[in-house]
Structures are given as C-alpha cells and as structure tokens.
Design a protein around this motif. Structure first.
Motif, PDB file in Angstrom:
ATOM      1  N   LEU A  94       0.857  -1.188   0.000  1.00 14.77           N
ATOM      2  CA  LEU A  94       0.000   0.000   0.000  1.00 14.77           C
ATOM      3  C   LEU A  94       0.890   1.234   0.000  1.00 14.77           C
ATOM      4  N   ARG A  95       1.052   1.816  -1.185  1.00 10.60           N
ATOM      5  CA  ARG A  95       2.043   2.875  -1.371  1.00 10.60           C
ATOM      6  C   ARG A  95       1.446   4.243  -1.669  1.00 10.60           C
ATOM      7  N   THR A  96       0.197   4.294  -2.129  1.00 10.70           N
ATOM      8  CA  THR A  96      -0.390   5.558  -2.561  1.00 10.70           C
ATOM      9  C   THR A  96      -1.804   5.703  -2.010  1.00 10.70           C
ATOM     10  N   PRO A  97      -2.336   6.937  -1.975  1.00  9.25           N
ATOM     11  CA  PRO A  97      -3.736   7.105  -1.592  1.00  9.25           C
ATOM     12  C   PRO A  97      -4.688   6.280  -2.455  1.00  9.25           C
ATOM     13  N   ALA A  98      -4.349   6.101  -3.727  1.00  5.71           N
ATOM     14  CA  ALA A  98      -5.201   5.294  -4.608  1.00  5.71           C
ATOM     15  C   ALA A  98      -5.224   3.839  -4.158  1.00  5.71           C
ATOM     16  N   ASP A  99      -4.091   3.336  -3.667  1.00  5.79           N
ATOM     17  CA  ASP A  99      -4.055   1.968  -3.153  1.00  5.79           C
ATOM     18  C   ASP A  99      -4.960   1.830  -1.929  1.00  5.79           C
ATOM     19  N   ILE A 100      -4.865   2.799  -1.026  1.00  5.05           N
ATOM     20  CA  ILE A 100      -5.691   2.782   0.187  1.00  5.05           C
ATOM     21  C   ILE A 100      -7.168   2.851  -0.181  1.00  5.05           C
ATOM     22  N   ARG A 101      -7.488   3.769  -1.083  1.00  5.78           N
ATOM     23  CA  ARG A 101      -8.885   3.920  -1.512  1.00  5.78           C
ATOM     24  C   ARG A 101      -9.398   2.612  -2.112  1.00  5.78           C
ATOM     25  N   ARG A 102      -8.595   1.976  -2.946  1.00  9.92           N
ATOM     26  CA  ARG A 102      -9.029   0.731  -3.580  1.00  9.92           C
ATOM     27  C   ARG A 102      -9.339  -0.344  -2.541  1.00  9.92           C
ATOM     28  N   VAL A 103      -8.465  -0.506  -1.563  1.00  8.70           N
ATOM     29  CA  VAL A 103      -8.683  -1.534  -0.540  1.00  8.70           C
ATOM     30  C   VAL A 103      -9.969  -1.278   0.228  1.00  8.70           C
ATOM     31  N   ILE A 104     -10.203  -0.031   0.625  1.00  8.78           N
ATOM     32  CA  ILE A 104     -11.394   0.282   1.413  1.00  8.78           C
ATOM     33  C   ILE A 104     -12.657   0.111   0.578  1.00  8.78           C
ATOM     34  N   VAL A 105     -12.649   0.611  -0.646  1.00 10.08           N
ATOM     35  CA  VAL A 105     -13.834   0.480  -1.500  1.00 10.08           C
ATOM     36  C   VAL A 105     -14.138  -0.980  -1.784  1.00 10.08           C
ATOM     37  N   GLU A 106     -13.111  -1.768  -2.072  1.00  7.55           N
ATOM     38  CA  GLU A 106     -13.340  -3.188  -2.341  1.00  7.55           C
ATOM     39  C   GLU A 106     -13.830  -3.910  -1.091  1.00  7.55           C
ATOM     40  N   ALA A 107     -13.250  -3.603   0.060  1.00  6.84           N
ATOM     41  CA  ALA A 107     -13.691  -4.239   1.306  1.00  6.84           C
ATOM     42  C   ALA A 107     -15.139  -3.886   1.609  1.00  6.84           C
ATOM     43  N   ALA A 108     -15.495  -2.625   1.423  1.00  7.01           N
ATOM     44  CA  ALA A 108     -16.871  -2.202   1.676  1.00  7.01           C
ATOM     45  C   ALA A 108     -17.831  -2.854   0.686  1.00  7.01           C
ATOM     46  N   THR A 109     -17.398  -3.011  -0.554  1.00  9.15           N
ATOM     47  CA  THR A 109     -18.231  -3.680  -1.556  1.00  9.15           C
ATOM     48  C   THR A 109     -18.468  -5.137  -1.169  1.00  9.15           C
ATOM     49  N   ASP A 110     -17.423  -5.811  -0.731  1.00 11.68           N
ATOM     50  CA  ASP A 110     -17.557  -7.210  -0.321  1.00 11.68           C
ATOM     51  C   ASP A 110     -18.450  -7.342   0.910  1.00 11.68           C
ATOM     52  N   ASP A 111     -18.272  -6.446   1.878  1.00 13.32           N
ATOM     53  CA  ASP A 111     -19.098  -6.509   3.081  1.00 13.32           C
ATOM     54  C   ASP A 111     -20.550  -6.169   2.767  1.00 13.32           C
ATOM     55  N   ALA A 112     -20.761  -5.212   1.867  1.00 10.77           N
ATOM     56  CA  ALA A 112     -22.135  -4.862   1.488  1.00 10.77           C
ATOM     57  C   ALA A 112     -22.846  -6.069   0.873  1.00 10.77           C
ATOM     58  N   ALA A 113     -22.129  -6.849   0.077  1.00 11.21           N
ATOM     59  CA  ALA A 113     -22.713  -8.057  -0.508  1.00 11.21           C
ATOM     60  C   ALA A 113     -23.071  -9.084   0.561  1.00 11.21           C
ATOM     61  N   ASP A 114     -22.433  -8.981   1.717  1.00 12.31           N
ATOM     62  CA  ASP A 114     -22.714  -9.870   2.841  1.00 12.31           C
ATOM     63  C   ASP A 114     -23.734  -9.280   3.817  1.00 12.31           C
ATOM     64  N   GLY A 115     -24.390  -8.210   3.428  1.00 10.52           N
ATOM     65  CA  GLY A 115     -25.430  -7.629   4.270  1.00 10.52           C
ATOM     66  C   GLY A 115     -24.960  -6.539   5.200  1.00 10.52           C
ATOM     67  N   CYS A 116     -23.696  -6.149   5.087  1.00 10.12           N
ATOM     68  CA  CYS A 116     -23.174  -5.093   5.964  1.00 10.12           C
ATOM     69  C   CYS A 116     -23.706  -3.734   5.515  1.00 10.12           C
ATOM     70  N   ARG A 117     -24.202  -2.976   6.476  1.00  9.82           N
ATOM     71  CA  ARG A 117     -24.739  -1.645   6.169  1.00  9.82           C
ATOM     72  C   ARG A 117     -23.981  -0.531   6.892  1.00  9.82           C
ATOM     73  N   TRP A 118     -23.047  -0.904   7.749  1.00  8.16           N
ATOM     74  CA  TRP A 118     -22.167   0.058   8.426  1.00  8.16           C
ATOM     75  C   TRP A 118     -20.838  -0.656   8.674  1.00  8.16           C
ATOM     76  N   LEU A 119     -19.754  -0.011   8.273  1.00  2.70           N
ATOM     77  CA  LEU A 119     -18.426  -0.609   8.372  1.00  2.70           C
ATOM     78  C   LEU A 119     -17.502   0.325   9.133  1.00  2.70           C
ATOM     79  N   GLU A 120     -16.680  -0.267  10.004  1.00  4.00           N
ATOM     80  CA  GLU A 120     -15.626   0.494  10.669  1.00  4.00           C
ATOM     81  C   GLU A 120     -14.281  -0.122  10.320  1.00  4.00           C
ATOM     82  N   ILE A 121     -13.408   0.690   9.732  1.00  6.82           N
ATOM     83  CA  ILE A 121     -12.063   0.272   9.336  1.00  6.82           C
ATOM     84  C   ILE A 121     -11.084   0.741  10.408  1.00  6.82           C
TER      85      ILE A 121
END
Length: 329
Positions: free
Chosen positions: A67-94
């Motif tokens: 994880l070297r750039t803000p874009a890398d960080i953004r990608r990880v968080i967006v992908e994690a939130a997308t995966d959790d949303a598919a699992d019924g998550c409606r609020w996420l804390e990183i």
C-alpha cells in the motif's frame, strides 16, 4: 431441543462490521496485483495449524508494504466495503494504525487523510477507528489519540497488536483524550491475556468495546460486568484456531449470549483468515449451533455498539426484526 434453522438467508441479515483492519481487508487478488506492480514478494498463507503471533505479524507487515499511494488505500477500502455490502453489511468500521503508513505517506496526518478519503468513497457508510499498538510506548498512543480527536470521520480509538506485557494503566491518558473527544474506545484484549486484562481495559481505560475478549468467559464476574455496562465484544471466529486460542466449536459465544453480553461478529483480517462476514455468521450457525434468533441478536448487538448515526441504527434494527419475522419457520 431448539435447533438452528437453516432457512433464513444470512446474507440478507443487516449487519455492522466493527473489527476490520485496513491491510487485512485487502482482497487476495489485489495483494497479488499490487505486489507485482511494486516488485514485492507475496507473503505465504498463514499456517492452518497453531502458529505464533510473530508469524502472523510478519505476513501482515509484508502485505501492508504493497500500500504505497492514496489510490491503493482507496481501492482496498472500497473493495472491502463492496464485499461486506454483498454480505449484508450496512455500516463498516475500518481500523488503522497510521504509524505503519506514515513513512511512505510522509507523516501521520497524510496517512490518516488517505484512509478517510477512501472511506468517503465507499459504497456504504464507513467510520475510521485509529489504533495505536500495545507494543509501542503509551506516549505514542497519546499522540495518536490527539490525532484521532482532530478529524471528522474518525469514530473511535483503540489498541491493536499483541496485548501481552503492556501495563494497561499506562494507556489511560490516551483513552481519556479519546473519550473527551466523544470517540468510542475499543482496545484489543482477552486474546492471549486473561479475563483480568479485559476487566482492566473497561475499568482503567473506559473501554466501550473490546476487540476479541473471549477470555472474559472464564470469569463470571467479568462476564457480568460486561453485560451490566453493555460493553460489546468484537468476536472474529476464524481468528482463533490458527493461534490455538480456540477451536471453532469452543468459542464461548453461548456463554456471552446467555449473560446478555453484546457481541459484534466481525472478520478481523479476511486477507489472512479467508472468511468474510456472512461466513462468520455461518460458522456460528453450523459450528456453534446458534439459532436464527441468536444470529439476529448478534447482528443487532453489532449495530447498537457501532458508531453509526442514530437514525441509521434505528432503521437497521427494524430491518433485523423484519428478517427474523419474515424468514421461513
């Protein structure tokens, strides 16, 4: 005999995810792609047999290096939130310790700001919990607590890493700063340490949640205290077998449920442990024999213990009740 019902779709159960570390939230494919981009060796999988904390930390640190750039960080968080949303998550804390990213990002502030920007881009609401480390000096925790208190979007403060060997009381000043700023407080405890450590985190640090905390089940007085104070335990079932802490079937969830202790099921580090949010609930259904009523209680506990806005909590709790009322009987 009250057997668990396999009829309701757990993926449809509204949930909150409260214990997810930034690096550990990365998709394996993303780790492989970024490692190739930056010429970094992909760390090997975590051993399935009981291992050491050092082995885990080595793999975590190697993964974090991609994880070297803000874009890398953004990608990880967006992908994690997308995966959790598919699992019924409606609020996420990183959860993030910006110290680890500061050398690459140029300081604590730009590292935390990259995480907050990533959270703002996610498809579901995401709060950020700043965590210091039990193995760093208490003065550093105080620095991070003051940093956390300055930023909108930061919802909590905690301590991660191996909790053995640290003196709980030494971290009280940092947690006082966090509480005064209105942040929830969630130190890791009771993973390797005994129930007395969990008690100290509540009494000396004012913890409103405990990361893991499973050892509390060995002391009925600590269990009663957690229930009386509504201190939620962030339990991540797949985190314990690799370290020999529990087998899946021995996680003391039923002890906590019987006592009325709030429990928020979470994933911790799915990159390393390999199971998403729905999978954690499935384990509780199959390995621990929890009923759909129990699973709904866990989901509601996580929502109530979260830093989500009050109106979102109300709506999600209503949706949990609907899931339970309308599912197949």
């Amino acid at each position: 005999m009250n057997l668990p019902s396999p009829n309701r779709d757990i993926r449809e159960l509204p949930k909150a995810q409260l214990h997810l570390h930034l690096t550990g939230a990365m998709r394996p494919a993303t780790l492989t792609e970024l490692a190739g981009r930056y010429g970094i060796r992909v760390p090997p999988p975590l051993p399935s047999a009981a291992g050491t904390w050092a082995a885990f930390q080595d793999r975590y640190d190697a993964s974090r290096a991609v994880l070297r750039t803000p874009a890398d960080i953004r990608r990880v968080i967006v992908e994690a939130a997308t995966d959790d949303a598919a699992d019924g998550c409606r609020w996420l804390e990183i959860q993030v310790d910006p110290t680890a990213y500061a050398p690459v990002f140029g300081g604590l502030e730009p590292a935390l700001e990259a995480v907050l920007a990533g959270a703002a881009a996610a498809p579901i609401p995401v709060g950020v919990l700043v965590a210091s480390s039990w193995v760093r000096p208490p003065a550093h925790a105080l620095t991070l607590a003051r940093l956390a208190a300055r930023y909108e979007g930061v919802v909590g403060f905690g301590l991660s890493n191996d909790e053995r060997g640290a003196v709980v009381a030494d971290f009280a000043p940092a947690f006082r700063v966090a509480r005064d700023a209105g942040l929830l407080t969630a130190p890791h405890s009771g993973f390797y340490t005994p129930a007395a450590h969990v008690r100290e985190c509540v009494e000396l640090l004012g913890a409103t949640r405990i990361g893991h905390g499973t050892s509390a089940a060995t002391d009925p007085q600590v269990v009663d205290m957690l229930a009386a104070r509504s201190v939620a335990l962030e339990i991540c079932p797949t985190s314990y077998p690799p370290f020999g802490v529990h087998e899946l079937s021995t996680i003391p969830l039923k002890t906590f449920l019987a006592a009325g202790v709030p429990v928020a099921l979470s994933t911790d580090d799915p990159l390393l442990f390999g199971v998403g949010l729905t999978g954690q609930y499935e384990i509780c259904r199959t390995a621990l024999g929890l009923t759909d009523e129990d699973l709904a209680f866990l989901a509601a506990s996580g929502i109530q213990a979260s830093a989500a806005p009050a109106d979102l909590k109300t709506r999600l709790l209503s949706e949990v009740a609907t899931w339970l009322a309308t599912g197949s009987q």
